[in-house]
Design an enzyme around this catalytic site. Sequence first.
Site, PDB file in Angstrom:
ATOM      1  CG  HIS A 205      -2.203  -0.768   0.914  1.00  0.00           C
ATOM      2  ND1 HIS A 205      -2.890  -1.468   1.855  1.00  0.00           N
ATOM      3  CD2 HIS A 205      -2.885  -0.932  -0.242  1.00  0.00           C
ATOM      4  CE1 HIS A 205      -3.941  -2.033   1.298  1.00  0.00           C
ATOM      5  NE2 HIS A 205      -3.970  -1.721   0.025  1.00  0.00           N
ATOM      6  CD  GLU A 449      -6.811 -11.784  -3.985  1.00  0.00           C
ATOM      7  OE1 GLU A 449      -5.974 -10.929  -4.297  1.00  0.00           O
ATOM      8  OE2 GLU A 449      -7.732 -11.562  -3.165  1.00  0.00           O
ATOM      9  CG  ASP A 473      -2.532 -11.300  -2.735  1.00  0.00           C
ATOM     10  OD1 ASP A 473      -1.538 -11.362  -1.984  1.00  0.00           O
ATOM     11  OD2 ASP A 473      -3.414 -10.444  -2.621  1.00  0.00           O
ATOM     12  CB  CYS A 520      -7.643  -5.652 -10.733  1.00  0.00           C
ATOM     13  SG  CYS A 520      -8.033  -6.928  -9.539  1.00  0.00           S
TER      14      CYS A 520
HETATM   15  C1  PEP Z   1      -3.862  -8.591  -6.302  1.00  0.00           C
HETATM   16  O1  PEP Z   1      -3.609  -9.370  -5.383  1.00  0.00           O
HETATM   17  O2  PEP Z   1      -3.375  -8.700  -7.437  1.00  0.00           O
HETATM   18  C2  PEP Z   1      -4.762  -7.440  -6.082  1.00  0.00           C
HETATM   19  C3  PEP Z   1      -5.166  -6.667  -7.068  1.00  0.00           C
HETATM   20  O3  PEP Z   1      -5.133  -7.169  -4.798  1.00  0.00           O
HETATM   21  P1  PEP Z   1      -4.187  -6.401  -3.752  1.00  0.00           P
HETATM   22  O4  PEP Z   1      -2.980  -5.905  -4.470  1.00  0.00           O
HETATM   23  O5  PEP Z   1      -4.980  -5.315  -3.157  1.00  0.00           O
HETATM   24  O6  PEP Z   1      -3.859  -7.515  -2.781  1.00  0.00           O
HETATM   25 MG    MG Z   2      -4.778  -9.309  -3.586  1.00  0.00          MG
END
Ligand code: PEP
Ligand code: MG
Length: 600
Positions: A205, A449, A473, A520
């Site tokens: 993040h 994921e 993930d 995503c």
């Molecule tokens: C991912 O895991 O690719 C995803 C988009 O979720 P985050 O990065 O928020 O874990």
């Molecule tokens: Mg994720």
Amino acid sequence: MPTERAASAQTRSDIRTYKGIGVSPGIAIGRAVIVEKRVAQVYRVPIPEIDVPGEVTRFLESLEKTRDELLELKAKVSRSMGDEYASIFEAHAMIVGDASFADKVVQKIENELVNAEWALAEVQEELQARFASFDDSYLKERVADVKDVAERVLTNLQGVAHHDLSEIEHDVVILADDLTPSDAIHFNRRPIVGFATQTGSRTSHTSIIAKSLFMPAVIGVPRLTKMVDNDELVIIDGYEGAIVVNPTKAMLEEYRSRETRHEEQEKKLLENRELPSVTKDNHQITLQANIELLEELGDAVKFGADGIGLYRSEFLYLSKSPGLPTEEEHFETYRRLAEALAPRTCVIRTYDLGGKKLAREVMGSKEDNPVLGLRGLRLCMKHREMFRAQLRALLRASAFGNNIRIMFPLVTSVQEVRQVKTFLREIKTDLDANGIAYDREMKVGIMIEVPSAAIIADLLATEADFFAIGTNDLTQYSLAIDRANENVGYLYEPLHPALLRLIKGVIEAGKRANIPVSMCGEMASDPMYAIVLLGLGLDTFSMNPSSIPIVKNVIRSVRYKDCKRIAEIAMQKKTAQEIEEFVIESVAMRFPEGLVPRTL
Ligand code: PEP
Ligand code: MG
């Protein structure tokens, strides 16, 4: 809490270059400010009774000072970055102002005849242990906040002033061992122009915030805070993932002109904003945005996103911490998203808390292996009341525009999807009973994921309305690579044949079941990977807004037919390196006009 290290007595002047991973593009040039996490040493000093009033006053004054600092910080962050970022400081100021907190410390000084620092440290530990033992999630989550606040008071008590970086007049770059998302939200645009860290991940993040603030950032630079001194001149190259210390004049000029070249290229790319995302042979692709905050909606529109493919709702939690957002706060955010985007779709992912992401704030629970612990959907299903507030709000907001889609993170089995859908049905029944409107056709999707989910995508496709592949993930869990561990960062390879097979399987399962499949994860924003993904049949890509014009440019310059052929051959290769070399060669051969540089 980060503390600034004193400027080194003899600042070095030799040129050094260090390699890391560029996580937010751009060039930042500034004087180094080294920030290290340190646990302050506290000693137990017995005091004579006569000194007690003076010690109590010293404590109360530092408490007052901390409160003022927090409120000032809140105002500053609110001005520069908005209320969503600022509310955490208000919550901390409330803890400082809480009489029971202060009383406990004062009593300890008086009853035990000890110095204020010791009394404070003891009270902090007692409170943390008490909060952590509660079942109530709201109380549990206050553990980290109490610690944060106590450390601030301690710093003031020890007479070490918090240096306020905004007083500095020249540009600075932050070089830190580690930065949390809450550290990152301190970052005003000036004088901080960029940052680099030893730890962290491309997908943390902290990196995501850097990207949304357009702040050049590099992570994973070994021993960074030991290699650079305060005040040395530093270039942070967020494109290449490099740090240059004490650059020559010529180097500075070169970097500045590179920055200009990149900016010009970016501007040029933005010209494609209104053009369709279609390949040369007319294959239509949808490009959406990943956002974390409402404030980013403007960027999504500016960069030409066709809707939101991932709204990371856990940021709402972060901005409201230490309290949980109320149903009304959820509702207000989702309604605004729905109305701003209609008729384009908006995929809202329910809380993905736990794991390493925001682990500090998550329910105060200490887990030995949090990435494999209570995270995402499993955490929400354990904390039903918290989850109910979010789902009720999502359903209510869905009535405004009929364009909201719900998505659940970290799904591993069909049973989990069935359970959460049953829970959602219960909430709908309750809304019906109270005559509250919601979109009855609202689509409910899941993130793919985790390898188990990818492998049973055909089964999950009978339960979910859509899939979104989360490669951040999926890579971590398939390759057994902690996505936040810089020691194994070199093994984090999205082109690993195992991953490509999983991704291909998910896309095909979605097509067979006639449900949409998007991606995503960060992989979707990389031009080189986009070619392979396109060839594997992916037709919806969601990414940080500023990458959209870059990927659109790639899509508009290739032929779907060629990408399919590239993907076919790539699937026969045995290693990620072989695949990458092959894709690079193919790009050079088939598209001599060139793609946008991968690092842009
Ligand atoms: C991912 O895991 O690719 C995803 C988009 O979720 P985050 O990065 O928020 O874990
Ligand atoms: Mg994720």
